[in-house]
Design an enzyme around this catalytic site. Sequence first.
Site, PDB file in Angstrom:
ATOM      1  N   HIS A 101      22.654  11.919 -17.786  1.00  0.00           N
ATOM      2  CA  HIS A 101      22.030  11.101 -18.747  1.00  0.00           C
ATOM      3  C   HIS A 101      22.478  11.264 -20.165  1.00  0.00           C
ATOM      4  CE1 HIS A 101      18.928  11.783 -15.631  1.00  0.00           C
ATOM      5  NE2 HIS A 101      18.339  10.695 -15.813  1.00  0.00           N
ATOM      6  N   ASP A 104      20.906  14.207 -21.710  1.00  0.00           N
ATOM      7  CA  ASP A 104      21.136  15.557 -20.908  1.00  0.00           C
ATOM      8  C   ASP A 104      22.239  16.128 -21.874  1.00  0.00           C
ATOM      9  OD1 ASP A 104      19.826  14.562 -18.848  1.00  0.00           O
ATOM     10  OD2 ASP A 104      21.685  14.194 -17.681  1.00  0.00           O
TER      11      ASP A 104
HETATM   12  C1  XLS Z   1      14.241  10.733 -10.890  1.00  0.00           C
HETATM   13  C2  XLS Z   1      15.632  10.220 -10.651  1.00  0.00           C
HETATM   14  C3  XLS Z   1      16.532  10.543 -11.685  1.00  0.00           C
HETATM   15  C4  XLS Z   1      17.644   9.306 -11.629  1.00  0.00           C
HETATM   16  C5  XLS Z   1      18.322   9.182 -12.762  1.00  0.00           C
HETATM   17  O1  XLS Z   1      13.356  10.868 -10.129  1.00  0.00           O
HETATM   18  O2  XLS Z   1      15.722  10.743  -9.341  1.00  0.00           O
HETATM   19  O3  XLS Z   1      17.076  11.747 -11.810  1.00  0.00           O
HETATM   20  O4  XLS Z   1      18.322   9.693 -10.667  1.00  0.00           O
HETATM   21  O5  XLS Z   1      17.919   8.864 -13.856  1.00  0.00           O
END
Ligand code: XLS
Length: 436
Positions: A101, A104
């Site tokens: 992301h 992140d």
């Molecule tokens: C959350 C999601 C997230 C997505 C990416 O539950 O799994 O991590 O994979 O935004």
Amino acid sequence: MKEFFPEVEQIKYEGPKSKNPLSFKYYNPGEKILGKTMEQQLRFAVCYWHTFKGLGSDQFGSSSISRSYEQGSSKMEIAENTMRAAFEFFTKLGVKFWCFHDRDIAPEGDSLSESNKNLDQIVALAKKLQNDTGVKTLWGTANLFSNKRFMAGAATNPSPDIFAYAAAQVKKAMEATKELGGTGYVFWGGREGYDMLLNTDMKRELDHLAKFFHIAIDYKKKIGFKGPFYIEPKPKEPTKHQYDFDAGNCFAFLQKYDLVNYFKLNIEANHATLAGHSFQHELQYCVDNNILGSVDANRGDMLLGWDTDQFPMDIYETTLAMYIIMNGGGFTTGGLNFDAHVRRQSIEPEDLFYAHIGAMDVFARGLRIAANIIKDGKFKKMIQKRYAGWDNGIGKKIENGKMDFGQLEKYTFDNGEPKLQSGRQELLENMLNDYI
Ligand code: XLS
Ligand code: CA
Ligand code: CA
């Protein structure tokens, strides 16, 4: 160059007899299975958020884990250290893809332009590290759920100002993903959903979500981002009712709003089970409708009703998942992204390696077993036999649209009570066990 994981060396394939917990017993990257190497079939990816930013916190307590790369005099220095540590980790593990992301990898600044500047700086470093190591971006995405401005959603927010903010953030995250050569771009719903209908105009919110995606498609074309978009179903958490509930719900949405040509799905195992489906069900649904894009390979806990994001560890699950994925033609742009985090008590750096090694090995086993099942073709033959009545005679005529209710009634009068056949479930379960 500073080493962030000095306790661990390059992880190698040592075969099933090895006693070394820091080795692969089943994942042999160069070995060919069903015509391609295991590395090409499985396309493993490490996720940035849980692996490097997940430090064991939960609703009841703050971080339990501290990492060597967290030291630095500024947030940006820490972000750079984290990125270097991440590439050391990918390389030592031998994983060729990663996912991220925007927030992140680079800290959010005091303004959008400062956040963008931070992101540019870290993306430049990531690009250099990608070139140095050969590790690639599987997909990127924008975090449209952590900041309080998104408390009522992003594209489905009651406020157009927040819709605009989310668009600005996705624009930048898509540019970053393109810059890093990402093979896809993910839209997980985040807080797109609702907690109560008395304060929610569901129809309008879904219209806005579709509008958002169409604007994103226009931008994708404009900048020449080639990879597919993925939406990621999840039924609940953080909202009580997430709009992208499951694969069937997502597919209906894509069809209604004329988005099918641009989107595939990113199926997460834990989200499938939260929706009351099996992981295999969601994968098969996607294969059947030509919308399987990528996979978030993790697992939940059947006794807990939330998204525990644990590392995959169940050979039955990975076998059946790989059986469906391989029968569907295998991955093209997608892969197996470990959207999973170590438990709060797993505080050592080695635990991160054990978690990924185990997950890679259990998928490697799943692939090996699935390949044997596919080569034998026994399950396929049993399904063919079960539906053989449709291949000629009355079945064929129905499928070809040649029968009406009157003719079907006459056929039944003439032929009497239909003959029944066994579903053979127990035999099939025994056969599956023979392979495992
Ligand atoms: C959350 C999601 C997230 C997505 C990416 O539950 O799994 O991590 O994979 O935004
Ligand atoms: Ca996920
Ligand atoms: Ca999850």
